[in-house]
Write a protein that holds these residues in place. Sequence first.
Motif: not given
Length: 388
Positions: A140-147
């Motif tokens: 779930k957190e993948a996009i936020s972590v990448i950004v």
Amino acid sequence: MTTIFWLCLFLVFYTYIGYGLVLYLLVWTKRKFGHKGCNAVNTLDTPDVTLMICAYNEEDIVEAKMDNTNELDYPKDKLHVLWVTDGSTDDTNKKLAQYPQVEVAYSAERKGKTAALKHGIKQVNTDIVIMTDANTMLNKEAISVIVNTMADPKVGCVAGEKRVKARDEQQTAAEGEGLYWKYESFLKRLDSELNSAMGAAGELCAIRTSLWQDMPDDTLLDDFILSMRIVERGYRIAYTSEAYAMEYGSADLHEESKRKRRIAAGGLQSCWRLRSLMNPIKHPLTAFQFVSHRVLRWTITPVALFALVPINVVLVMTKAGNIYTTIWILQILFYAAALAGSILVSHGRKSRLLYVPYYFLFMNVNVFKGLVYLVKKNNGTWEKAKRA
């Protein structure tokens, strides 16, 4: 003969164990004596990003992938979903039409993943594009972590972690693949902390869209070459285990062999196309990492591994010394363990003690098969390995 023997033994040890030890010591030294500056970034920034999903005949996974995408913890108005369907002949496009928020870039002719990426990137209008596969599920957190990771201007690419799971205890191919990726993740994490990770896996790879470079359509490891070209331009690949892609392992070792052959062929191709990164004058630290982590295992180390057998036999027969007899006995035990592991696998049983040497030899044998694959292959398409 003794010189060649010890050189081969050193190459095998350094490639699979020694580099990890050296890397750990270098990172430990950097932590202890390196500059401890402020690396704080703005974790509240939520720019528009594109999630680009490449697919070929993935009708069976569309619903699960879209459920996973809708569960991602990132503002829905900031996340643009783009499916690139490369010559799909099933109902993939029909099923995607049920999702009005999804943009589809369809190509009627199947040209391979590299061509699909080149087609899809033309429709990306965001500063960050995150590439993933249809059959991999993101946390779930993948996009936020990448950004957040890309808030560092020196980071041109973010490599997420690949995790492999098995459906049941009998799926031995998945266990071998999983063990391999756990060790790979360990090396990637240290590589990233020292300087830069050596490549990103296509299961979860993000880049600054402005750093995209077109690749020939016959490129086999598009994710690896794309990410390493970014390193060549002076940026770094940041590796994070907090953003990960989960997928099932290959259905069986036959399917895993197909995947390993393609990767080995792509590795050989990549070594040639990225040969400028081996220049220690232009890229001193990167050249050390690239050769140690990637080039050796795709080129001369498998040759050195299997050359140890006949050379050791000659040295034993010529009574070169007790040390060679001892090593020969150890080699016999190792190959015997691998054979036993192979027999157990063929009967649907497994023992980790015996399976590890078997999978190790399995990987190296497929390097030679990859060379044959590369010689015969003339485009970027491939037969997908079936997942469990």
